[in-house]
Design an enzyme around this catalytic site. Structure first.
Site, mmCIF file in Angstrom:
data_model
loop_
_atom_site.group_PDB
_atom_site.id
_atom_site.type_symbol
_atom_site.label_atom_id
_atom_site.label_comp_id
_atom_site.label_asym_id
_atom_site.label_seq_id
_atom_site.Cartn_x
_atom_site.Cartn_y
_atom_site.Cartn_z
ATOM 1 N N SER A 28 20.629 34.687 34.768
ATOM 2 C CA SER A 28 21.706 35.629 35.177
ATOM 3 C C SER A 28 21.276 36.778 36.173
ATOM 4 O O SER A 28 21.889 37.377 36.520
ATOM 5 C CB SER A 28 22.185 36.370 33.831
ATOM 6 O OG SER A 28 21.079 37.053 33.049
ATOM 7 N N ASN A 115 18.699 41.387 23.163
ATOM 8 C CA ASN A 115 20.116 41.633 22.857
ATOM 9 C C ASN A 115 20.629 42.961 22.959
ATOM 10 O O ASN A 115 21.642 43.367 23.129
ATOM 11 C CB ASN A 115 20.361 40.912 21.481
ATOM 12 C CG ASN A 115 20.171 39.528 21.459
ATOM 13 O OD1 ASN A 115 20.085 39.120 22.476
ATOM 14 N ND2 ASN A 115 20.004 38.827 20.107
ATOM 15 N N THR A 160 67.408 52.198 41.901
ATOM 16 C CA THR A 160 67.186 51.349 40.706
ATOM 17 C C THR A 160 67.380 50.031 41.011
ATOM 18 O O THR A 160 68.379 49.883 42.082
ATOM 19 C CB THR A 160 67.827 51.815 39.508
ATOM 20 O OG1 THR A 160 69.295 51.766 39.855
ATOM 21 C CG2 THR A 160 67.527 53.271 38.924
ATOM 22 N N HIS A 161 66.840 48.945 40.768
ATOM 23 C CA HIS A 161 67.137 47.568 41.079
ATOM 24 C C HIS A 161 66.873 47.526 42.598
ATOM 25 O O HIS A 161 67.205 46.688 43.317
ATOM 26 C CB HIS A 161 68.347 47.108 40.563
ATOM 27 C CG HIS A 161 68.807 47.567 39.345
ATOM 28 N ND1 HIS A 161 68.718 46.499 38.357
ATOM 29 C CD2 HIS A 161 69.528 48.557 38.974
ATOM 30 C CE1 HIS A 161 69.335 47.105 37.225
ATOM 31 N NE2 HIS A 161 69.720 48.389 37.494
ATOM 32 N N SER A 282 48.206 42.315 64.916
ATOM 33 C CA SER A 282 48.294 40.826 65.014
ATOM 34 C C SER A 282 47.804 40.137 66.117
ATOM 35 O O SER A 282 47.646 40.801 67.293
ATOM 36 C CB SER A 282 49.829 40.488 64.899
ATOM 37 O OG SER A 282 50.035 39.086 65.350
ATOM 38 N N LYS A 288 52.832 44.278 66.430
ATOM 39 C CA LYS A 288 52.883 44.177 65.146
ATOM 40 C C LYS A 288 51.652 45.507 64.671
ATOM 41 O O LYS A 288 50.541 45.580 65.256
ATOM 42 C CB LYS A 288 52.229 43.052 64.469
ATOM 43 C CG LYS A 288 53.441 41.894 64.806
ATOM 44 C CD LYS A 288 54.102 41.910 63.570
ATOM 45 C CE LYS A 288 53.637 41.348 62.430
ATOM 46 N NZ LYS A 288 54.612 41.026 61.292
ATOM 47 N N ASN A 290 50.264 46.015 60.915
ATOM 48 C CA ASN A 290 50.691 45.451 59.572
ATOM 49 C C ASN A 290 49.835 46.601 58.636
ATOM 50 O O ASN A 290 48.759 46.904 58.603
ATOM 51 C CB ASN A 290 49.971 44.179 59.599
ATOM 52 C CG ASN A 290 50.611 43.228 60.342
ATOM 53 O OD1 ASN A 290 51.892 43.350 60.547
ATOM 54 N ND2 ASN A 290 50.269 42.303 61.143
ATOM 55 N N GLU A 295 48.626 45.804 51.400
ATOM 56 C CA GLU A 295 48.926 44.352 50.906
ATOM 57 C C GLU A 295 47.640 43.814 49.904
ATOM 58 O O GLU A 295 47.976 43.131 49.093
ATOM 59 C CB GLU A 295 49.080 43.358 51.932
ATOM 60 C CG GLU A 295 50.225 43.557 52.770
ATOM 61 C CD GLU A 295 50.537 42.590 54.070
ATOM 62 O OE1 GLU A 295 50.834 41.516 54.163
ATOM 63 O OE2 GLU A 295 50.043 43.387 55.196
ATOM 64 N N TYR A 322 24.799 38.118 18.437
ATOM 65 C CA TYR A 322 24.764 37.866 20.006
ATOM 66 C C TYR A 322 24.999 36.198 20.079
ATOM 67 O O TYR A 322 24.314 35.569 19.503
ATOM 68 C CB TYR A 322 23.491 38.277 20.403
ATOM 69 C CG TYR A 322 23.329 37.854 21.891
ATOM 70 C CD1 TYR A 322 23.891 38.626 22.796
ATOM 71 C CD2 TYR A 322 22.548 36.651 22.313
ATOM 72 C CE1 TYR A 322 24.023 38.193 24.362
ATOM 73 C CE2 TYR A 322 22.632 36.160 23.699
ATOM 74 C CZ TYR A 322 23.249 37.166 24.618
ATOM 75 O OH TYR A 322 23.111 36.613 26.024
ATOM 76 N N GLN A 327 26.638 36.537 27.984
ATOM 77 C CA GLN A 327 26.175 36.689 29.501
ATOM 78 C C GLN A 327 27.272 36.602 30.548
ATOM 79 O O GLN A 327 26.854 37.073 31.593
ATOM 80 C CB GLN A 327 25.095 35.631 29.568
ATOM 81 C CG GLN A 327 24.312 35.729 31.043
ATOM 82 C CD GLN A 327 23.143 35.081 31.043
ATOM 83 O OE1 GLN A 327 22.032 35.336 30.396
ATOM 84 N NE2 GLN A 327 23.125 33.906 31.752
ATOM 85 N N LYS A 330 29.258 39.821 32.708
ATOM 86 C CA LYS A 330 29.075 40.937 33.732
ATOM 87 C C LYS A 330 29.752 40.613 35.117
ATOM 88 O O LYS A 330 30.151 41.417 35.610
ATOM 89 C CB LYS A 330 27.307 40.797 33.904
ATOM 90 C CG LYS A 330 26.760 41.482 32.774
ATOM 91 C CD LYS A 330 25.132 41.388 32.796
ATOM 92 C CE LYS A 330 24.715 41.225 31.661
ATOM 93 N NZ LYS A 330 25.104 40.113 30.660
#
Ligand code: ARG
Length: 463
Positions: A28, A115, A160-161, A282, A288, A290, A295, A322, A327, A330
């Site tokens: 690890s 451990n 709303t909606h 872009s 553009k 963006n 996003e 354990y 392991q 992480k």
């Protein structure tokens, strides 16, 4: 006698070293080297405690302390050769300590195990992250409060909606996110308080026969107390799961806000302008701009929630105490923490830099018959109509306006009276969006005075 290729830390009973595939699946160190500082802090606390309790000599303990400091300096300076054969950060550090200080290093592992060591290191690491996230959340909330303060009385459509519903204030909308992130902050603080018990000294699973002082190590590492059950302590990863759970909810909130920024910055909405610093162009379409940061923030919930589910699945069904399965905790947590921090910082930057297009917001606030509820409420308040009847009359007026291709305030009094004879000129007062928001003074409502009170409350809380 162990083959010289067998593991120098635990190879006593082995005649040969591991297969390369065994080493690859077992090691690890590739990622848990991120816990080097925590590992060394834990070892220093353990060494000092071993000396204070007379389990080792003071001179061994001070050799360990100096040696551990120099190992940390090597790691931080990028001058440390990590070895997959030594599996993980714990054995890499200890093996290097042996090279640096010689024989005393062999006494460091008295009364502990990897451990309890890994549980301690990982808790310390997660705790540091909780603290960092707390700071990032506070910074983001401050940026939102500043936006709310500037535009406490700017009107915009509330949805709303995703259909225009009623006018709200810009400040109220910003403060809605402050409430959300405020709950995230409280979850982070709860998780920190609950996790702050020290596993060190639980040893492999059963505790130890050495007269260790667990209060001393707990205190040295900033924990509130030692954990009370050694079996639980070495097999508990709730703290990581609580972190991932809180991180998932926070990332979900960020994704919602990011989605609004994507929509709001579009040419169709133009509610906000994002700064150049937090937008991209872009490569083919020169016009553009963006909202890539928004996003990407919107997308981060995917990996963070994925990490949450992944660790849940790792822990599900594990018998005490354990198991090496653990392991796998992480990488999930590291990735989630890195990405949440990035998302919080990017959102803070965007919020700080963005400018609300006040005129566009105000014009949009009046569309979609957004003050229809105000009209219905007026019929109830002034004409004493039951709300259901007022709702019906208002609906008829909305239909009329729709046929005429205008908004409610554009109807004439004659138009109104044609639907209900008792309507008077006064009704036009409530059809304006500013009057509408100013009237919503109920606690938690959108009125500018409420927003200002909430801004002041949060400014106090956030300092
Ligand atoms: N690298 C291990 C982990 O991350 C450390 C604990 C190993 N313990 C053991 N008994 N093999 O969980």
């Amino acid at each position: 006698m162990a083959d010289k290729t067998s593991n120098q830390m635990w190879g006593g009973r082995f005649a040969a070293g591991p297969d390369a595939i065994m080493e690859a699946i077992n090691a690890s160190i590739g990622y848990d080297k991120r816990m080097a500082a925590q590992d060394i802090a834990g070892s220093k606390a353990h060494a000092a405690m071993l000396a204070a309790t007379g389990i080792i000599t003071d001179s061994d303990a001070s050799a360990m302390k100096e040696g551990l400091d120099s190992v940390l300096a090597e790691i931080e300076g990028g001058n440390f050769a990590f070895s997959a054969a030594l599996e993980d950060i714990h054995m890499n550090v200890e093996a290097r300590l042996k090279e640096v200080i010689g024989a005393p290093a062999g006494r460091l592992h008295t009364g502990r195990s990897r451990n309890d060591q890994v549980a301690t290191d990982f808790k310390l690491w997660v705790r540091d992250q909780l603290d960092a996230i707390e700071g990032a959340l506070v910074a983001l909330m401050r940026a939102l409060v500043a936006q709310a303060d500037a535009g406490a009385d700017w009107v915009m459509p509330g949805f709303t909606h995703l259909q225009v519903a009623q006018p709200v204030t810009w400040g109220h909308h910003m403060m809605a996110y402050v409430e959300m992130f405020g709950r995230d902050l409280s979850r982070i603080r709860d998780a920190r308080a609950r996790m702050n018990e020290c596993p060190l000294g639980s040893a492999a699973l059963a505790g130890t026969s050495f007269p260790i002082d667990r209060d001393m190590t707990a205190q040295a590492l900033g924990f509130d107390r030692p954990t009370a059950n050694s079996l639980d302590a070495v097999s508990d990863r709730d703290f990581a799961l609580e972190f991932l759970g809180a991180a998932s909810i926070c990332a979900m909130h960020l994704s919602r806000m990011a989605e609004e920024l994507v929509i709001w910055s579009s040419a169709q909405f133009r509610f906000v302008s994002l700064s150049d610093r937090f937008s991209t162009g872009s490569s083919i379409m020169p016009q553009k701009k963006n909202p890539d940061a928004a996003e990407l923030i919107r997308a981060k919930i995917g990996r963070i929630f994925g990490a949450n589910v992944a660790l849940m699945m790792v822990m599900k069904g594990l018998p005490l105490a354990y198991s090496k399965d653990m392991q796998e905790d992480k990488e999930q947590v590291f990735d989630a923490a890195d990405n949440l921090m990035l998302a919080l910082a990017a959102m803070e930057g965007m919020v700080r830099d963005m400018s609300a297009n006040r005129d566009v917001l105000e014009a949009a606030a009046a569309t979609g018959f957004s003050t229809a509820t105000d009209l219905a409420d007026w019929l109830v308040r002034v004409l004493g109509m039951p709300f259901r009847d007022a709702h019906h009359v208002t609906g008829t007026l909305v239909a009329l306006a729709e046929r005429q291709g205008c908004d409610l305030p554009d109807l004439t009094l004659e138009d109104m009276q044609g639907v209900h004879g008792a309507i008077t000129q006064d009704v036009f007062d409530v059809l304006g969006v500013h009057n509408s928001v100013a009237s919503r003074v109920s606690y938690g409502g959108t009125a500018p005075e409420n927003v200002r009170a909430q801004v002041a409350r949060w400014q106090e809380v956030l300092g």
